[in-house]
Design an enzyme around this catalytic site. Structure first.
Site, PDB file in Angstrom:
ATOM      1  N   PRO A  70       0.851  -1.200   0.000  1.00 26.57           N
ATOM      2  CA  PRO A  70       0.000   0.000   0.000  1.00 26.57           C
ATOM      3  C   PRO A  70       0.879   1.239   0.000  1.00 26.57           C
ATOM      4  O   PRO A  70       1.795   1.359   0.828  1.00 26.57           O
ATOM      5  CB  PRO A  70      -0.791  -0.130   1.312  1.00 26.57           C
ATOM      6  CG  PRO A  70       0.053  -1.008   2.183  1.00 26.57           C
ATOM      7  CD  PRO A  70       0.785  -1.944   1.268  1.00 26.57           C
ATOM      8  N   GLN A 128      -6.310  -1.614   3.264  1.00 26.08           N
ATOM      9  CA  GLN A 128      -5.489  -1.290   4.433  1.00 26.08           C
ATOM     10  C   GLN A 128      -6.113  -0.135   5.196  1.00 26.08           C
ATOM     11  O   GLN A 128      -6.370   0.933   4.639  1.00 26.08           O
ATOM     12  CB  GLN A 128      -4.053  -0.931   4.075  1.00 26.08           C
ATOM     13  CG  GLN A 128      -3.213  -0.838   5.353  1.00 26.08           C
ATOM     14  CD  GLN A 128      -1.794  -0.374   5.151  1.00 26.08           C
ATOM     15  OE1 GLN A 128      -1.559   0.759   4.739  1.00 26.08           O
ATOM     16  NE2 GLN A 128      -0.832  -1.237   5.458  1.00 26.08           N
ATOM     17  N   CYS A 181       3.315   2.709   9.180  1.00 27.32           N
ATOM     18  CA  CYS A 181       3.541   4.061   8.670  1.00 27.32           C
ATOM     19  C   CYS A 181       4.250   4.913   9.726  1.00 27.32           C
ATOM     20  O   CYS A 181       3.758   5.033  10.857  1.00 27.32           O
ATOM     21  CB  CYS A 181       2.214   4.708   8.279  1.00 27.32           C
ATOM     22  SG  CYS A 181       2.394   6.407   7.679  1.00 27.32           S
ATOM     23  N   HIS A 213       7.849  -5.207   7.452  1.00 27.87           N
ATOM     24  CA  HIS A 213       8.842  -4.325   6.844  1.00 27.87           C
ATOM     25  C   HIS A 213      10.118  -4.467   7.659  1.00 27.87           C
ATOM     26  O   HIS A 213      10.144  -4.132   8.838  1.00 27.87           O
ATOM     27  CB  HIS A 213       8.347  -2.880   6.852  1.00 27.87           C
ATOM     28  CG  HIS A 213       9.231  -1.945   6.083  1.00 27.87           C
ATOM     29  ND1 HIS A 213       8.750  -0.799   5.500  1.00 27.87           N
ATOM     30  CD2 HIS A 213      10.554  -1.969   5.791  1.00 27.87           C
ATOM     31  CE1 HIS A 213       9.749  -0.164   4.893  1.00 27.87           C
ATOM     32  NE2 HIS A 213      10.848  -0.863   5.061  1.00 27.87           N
ATOM     33  N   ASN A 218       8.998  -7.497   3.540  1.00 25.55           N
ATOM     34  CA  ASN A 218       8.877  -6.259   2.766  1.00 25.55           C
ATOM     35  C   ASN A 218      10.081  -5.379   3.076  1.00 25.55           C
ATOM     36  O   ASN A 218      10.604  -5.404   4.181  1.00 25.55           O
ATOM     37  CB  ASN A 218       7.564  -5.562   3.155  1.00 25.55           C
ATOM     38  CG  ASN A 218       7.434  -4.152   2.608  1.00 25.55           C
ATOM     39  OD1 ASN A 218       7.168  -3.219   3.359  1.00 25.55           O
ATOM     40  ND2 ASN A 218       7.616  -3.975   1.325  1.00 25.55           N
ATOM     41  N   GLY A 252       7.260  -2.745  -3.148  1.00 28.61           N
ATOM     42  CA  GLY A 252       6.623  -1.441  -3.139  1.00 28.61           C
ATOM     43  C   GLY A 252       7.011  -0.592  -4.325  1.00 28.61           C
ATOM     44  O   GLY A 252       6.511  -0.781  -5.440  1.00 28.61           O
ATOM     45  N   ARG A 253       7.938   0.323  -4.106  1.00 29.91           N
ATOM     46  CA  ARG A 253       8.274   1.296  -5.137  1.00 29.91           C
ATOM     47  C   ARG A 253       8.824   0.678  -6.409  1.00 29.91           C
ATOM     48  O   ARG A 253       8.672   1.233  -7.491  1.00 29.91           O
ATOM     49  CB  ARG A 253       9.224   2.341  -4.559  1.00 29.91           C
ATOM     50  CG  ARG A 253       8.455   3.379  -3.772  1.00 29.91           C
ATOM     51  CD  ARG A 253       9.252   4.116  -2.731  1.00 29.91           C
ATOM     52  NE  ARG A 253       8.369   5.101  -2.119  1.00 29.91           N
ATOM     53  CZ  ARG A 253       7.399   4.820  -1.244  1.00 29.91           C
ATOM     54  NH1 ARG A 253       7.203   3.572  -0.870  1.00 29.91           N
ATOM     55  NH2 ARG A 253       6.635   5.773  -0.749  1.00 29.91           N
TER      56      ARG A 253
END
Length: 333
Positions: A19, A72, A102, A173, A213, A235-236
């Site tokens: 996300p 999410q 986050c 993560h 992640n 992700g990116r």
């Protein structure tokens, strides 16, 4: 000559796209799905307040092709999180994920994100109450630690609490989050990656589904991680170079679609969105990385960006021109 057979290594494994706020919108997710039908897609992190008090239909809209799709949620209030989980199930999401990763200081005062790692009982209560009300899975995405709480045991105790409450899947993560002193961008780059901590978590808690992640940007890295854990979240890398998703089709023993095939499937969606009143430029921004690293990539990006008005015909023309450049380059090799 026929293509060699490929081996499916994804039995009981999962590949997902992280996300990402402002990035994993429904337009991007539709685009991402064209490369690979198997990946799990995630919405942006959406706060409970936005869902309850905002434009819920717009926030939670998605195309049916996006399944499997995870919502999410950001929040810590049991009543609000449960209400939003019920809404997710009603609208057809496949899972609900709690954001405990986050690092933004903008959300900490609302008890959203990585700050919740300091409150494992709060997260466990969320899992318990949400899972009691819905039939789809509730999962948790978290860091390996925050600030001075950076030991492996701290992470394991956090996971233990939510596992006892009924959570069976954790997306980790593999960096701590430094909530005091680093920006969200710096928290994605500066804290060192500790993949071994995630591997150890899986080894010590084999009954759980553990995904990894952080900093993963190639198919070979994905394969390496899948030898240790149950899934990989990228992700990116999947945003800036979305064709990596096509390259991962080899993990399922399947052939990758070409960029031309992806574009052919994309155009009807663009036309439909324009007919629905969506500004094409807001969709085109998600397509900039399609030809990343190939001849013509810069011209493609220039054609799609920096224009107030853009038409589907112009996107088609830019795509055709780029594909021709790539073909000429191949012939010269």
């Amino acid at each position: 000559m026929s293509q060699p057979a490929l081996q499916n290594i994804m039995t009981d494994k999962r590949l997902s796209i992280a996300p990402m706020i402002d990035w994993t919108t429904t337009d991007y997710r539709f685009f991402a799905r064209l490369f690979n039908p198997h990946t799990y897609l995630y919405t942006e992190m959406i706060s409970t307040g936005a869902i309850i008090h905002g434009n819920t239909d717009r926030l939670l809209r998605f195309d049916t092709s996006e399944h499997p799709l995870v919502l999410q949620l950001g929040g810590a209030d049991i009543s609000e999180m449960t209400q939003c989980a019920l809404e997710a199930q009603k609208r057809g999401f496949d899972e609900v994920n709690i954001n405990v990763g986050c690092p933004s200081d903008r959300v900490q005062h609302n008890k959203i994100g990585a700050c919740l790692m300091a409150e494992p009982d709060t997260v466990a209560d969320l899992v318990r109450h949400m899972q009691a009300e819905i039939d789809i899975p509730v999962t948790v995405k978290h860091r390996i630690g925050i600030d001075e709480y950076d030991s492996y045991q701290f992470m394991k105790d956090f996971v233990d609490a939510s596992a006892e409450a009924g959570c069976e899947r954790f997306i980790v993560h593999a960096r701590i989050a430094w909530l005091k002193g680093l920006s969200p961008k710096e928290n994605r780059e500066i804290p060192p990656l500790r993949y071994d901590d995630v591997y150890r978590l899986k080894q010590e808690m084999p009954e759980l589904k553990i995904e990894i992640n952080g900093g993963i940007d190639s198919v070979e890295q994905i394969k390496t991680h899948l030898q240790q854990v149950d899934g990989v979240m990228i992700g990116r890398a999947a945003y800036h170079n979305p064709y990596i998703l096509a390259e991962t089709m080899q993990l399922w023993g399947e052939q990758a679609p070409s960029r031309e095939q992806v574009l052919d499937q994309l155009y009807p969606y663009l036309e439909q969105q324009v007919a629905n009143g969506e500004p094409l430029t807001s969709i085109a921004r998600h397509l900039l990385g399609l030809f990343q690293g190939l001849p013509g990539a810069r011209k493609w990006r220039q054609a799609l960006s920096g224009k107030q008005q853009l038409t589907v015909a112009e996107i088609k023309a830019a795509g055709d021109a780029t594909l021709q450049l790539i073909e000429r380059a191949k012939q010269q090799d």
